[in-house]
Design a protein around this motif. Structure first.
Motif, PDB file in Angstrom:
ATOM      1  N   LEU A 138      56.804  47.624  18.154  1.00 29.82           N
ATOM      2  CA  LEU A 138      55.573  46.969  17.688  1.00 29.82           C
ATOM      3  C   LEU A 138      55.178  45.821  18.617  1.00 29.82           C
ATOM      4  CD1 LEU A 138      53.324  46.668  15.615  1.00 29.82           C
ATOM      5  CD2 LEU A 138      54.909  45.322  14.196  1.00 29.82           C
ATOM      6  N   VAL A 139      56.149  45.067  19.097  1.00 26.07           N
ATOM      7  CA  VAL A 139      55.843  43.981  20.042  1.00 26.07           C
ATOM      8  C   VAL A 139      55.207  44.543  21.312  1.00 26.07           C
ATOM      9  CG1 VAL A 139      56.850  42.200  21.542  1.00 26.07           C
ATOM     10  CG2 VAL A 139      57.584  42.374  19.157  1.00 26.07           C
ATOM     11  N   PHE A 140      55.753  45.646  21.826  1.00 26.73           N
ATOM     12  CA  PHE A 140      55.153  46.258  23.014  1.00 26.73           C
ATOM     13  C   PHE A 140      53.727  46.730  22.732  1.00 26.73           C
ATOM     14  CE2 PHE A 140      59.364  46.413  24.958  1.00 26.73           C
ATOM     15  CZ  PHE A 140      59.049  46.241  26.299  1.00 26.73           C
ATOM     16  N   VAL A 141      53.496  47.311  21.553  1.00 28.08           N
ATOM     17  CA  VAL A 141      52.150  47.757  21.185  1.00 28.08           C
ATOM     18  C   VAL A 141      51.198  46.569  21.137  1.00 28.08           C
ATOM     19  CG1 VAL A 141      50.759  48.773  19.326  1.00 28.08           C
ATOM     20  CG2 VAL A 141      52.928  49.840  19.984  1.00 28.08           C
ATOM     21  N   ALA A 177      51.545  43.758  22.701  1.00 24.33           N
ATOM     22  CA  ALA A 177      51.370  43.235  24.060  1.00 24.33           C
ATOM     23  C   ALA A 177      50.311  44.005  24.834  1.00 24.33           C
ATOM     24  CB  ALA A 177      52.709  43.286  24.808  1.00 24.33           C
ATOM     25  N   VAL A 178      50.257  45.316  24.621  1.00 27.12           N
ATOM     26  CA  VAL A 178      49.332  46.149  25.382  1.00 27.12           C
ATOM     27  C   VAL A 178      47.984  46.286  24.675  1.00 27.12           C
ATOM     28  CG1 VAL A 178      48.951  48.450  26.340  1.00 27.12           C
ATOM     29  CG2 VAL A 178      51.219  47.405  26.472  1.00 27.12           C
ATOM     30  N   VAL A 179      48.001  46.629  23.407  1.00 27.10           N
ATOM     31  CA  VAL A 179      46.768  46.910  22.671  1.00 27.10           C
ATOM     32  C   VAL A 179      46.166  45.645  22.074  1.00 27.10           C
ATOM     33  CG1 VAL A 179      45.773  48.249  20.765  1.00 27.10           C
ATOM     34  CG2 VAL A 179      47.587  49.237  22.158  1.00 27.10           C
ATOM     35  N   GLY A 180      46.995  44.707  21.715  1.00 28.99           N
ATOM     36  CA  GLY A 180      46.518  43.481  21.068  1.00 28.99           C
ATOM     37  C   GLY A 180      45.549  42.670  21.906  1.00 28.99           C
ATOM     38  N   ARG A 181      45.665  42.765  23.203  1.00 30.90           N
ATOM     39  CA  ARG A 181      44.793  41.982  24.083  1.00 30.90           C
ATOM     40  C   ARG A 181      43.331  42.393  23.964  1.00 30.90           C
ATOM     41  NH1 ARG A 181      46.378  37.547  25.512  1.00 30.90           N
ATOM     42  NH2 ARG A 181      46.253  37.470  27.742  1.00 30.90           N
ATOM     43  N   VAL A 182      43.058  43.620  23.539  1.00 25.88           N
ATOM     44  CA  VAL A 182      41.667  44.066  23.441  1.00 25.88           C
ATOM     45  C   VAL A 182      41.105  43.913  22.033  1.00 25.88           C
ATOM     46  CG1 VAL A 182      41.880  45.647  25.385  1.00 25.88           C
ATOM     47  CG2 VAL A 182      42.269  46.491  23.069  1.00 25.88           C
ATOM     48  N   LEU A 183      41.911  43.487  21.107  1.00 24.87           N
ATOM     49  CA  LEU A 183      41.447  43.324  19.719  1.00 24.87           C
ATOM     50  C   LEU A 183      41.035  41.893  19.447  1.00 24.87           C
ATOM     51  CD1 LEU A 183      44.121  45.472  17.866  1.00 24.87           C
ATOM     52  CD2 LEU A 183      41.829  46.144  18.578  1.00 24.87           C
TER      53      LEU A 183
END
Length: 154
Positions: free
Chosen positions: A143-146, A148-154
């Motif tokens: 979840l942390v990796f998700v 890190a990658v996807v959270g930046r665009v939300l």
């Protein structure tokens, strides 16, 4: 992004990948292989020895994660200036570190004692508890990796 920030991020990601990837390897490959080919009197000491080595390396990875993470936050101007995803990653990371601490300083010593006394049923139960906690920590790490990658665009 300058060289210092890139270097900090690289070390941070390598430490996180080591920890999460190591948990996946232990959970999905090492333990199942040990169960398939080793009887408890061989499997449980093997798993205890593997965990002891892995937990030591994870302790170092955690130190690197904290040092590099807080350094990058400081260079960004503090927590008030970073994206919500950084706060989420830190919160989940702290939960993961607490779980690691419980495994390392409560669960593993119990496993080691049972293995040393050759109490295979108790050692098996202790290892099963560690395995459950590692599975939870692995899910949190993914979840942390998700984030890190996807959270930046939300």
């Amino acid at each position: 992004m300058n060289l210092l920030i890139s270097s900090l991020l690289c070390v941070h990601l390598l430490a996180a990948a080591f920890w999460v990837g190591g948990m996946a390897t232990m959970h999905f490959a090492v333990r199942p292989a040990a169960v398939a080919v080793l009887e408890p009197p061989l499997r449980l000491p093997f798993m205890a020895a593997a965990l002891e080595r892995f937990l030591g390396w994870v302790g170092g990875a955690i130190v690197l994660l904290l040092l590099t993470g807080f350094a990058m936050v400081a260079m960004a101007g503090g927590f008030a200036r970073v994206h919500w995803s950084v706060h989420a990653m830190l919160a989940l990371g702290l939960v993961m570190m607490a779980m690691y601490g419980h495994i390392r300083f409560a669960g593993f010593p119990k496993l080691a004692r049972f293995v040393a006394s050759r109490d295979w049923p108790a050692a098996g139960k202790a290892l099963a508890t560690i395995r459950m906690l590692v599975a939870i920590n692995l899910a949190l790490g993914v979840l942390v990796f998700v984030i890190a990658v996807v959270g930046r665009v939300l």
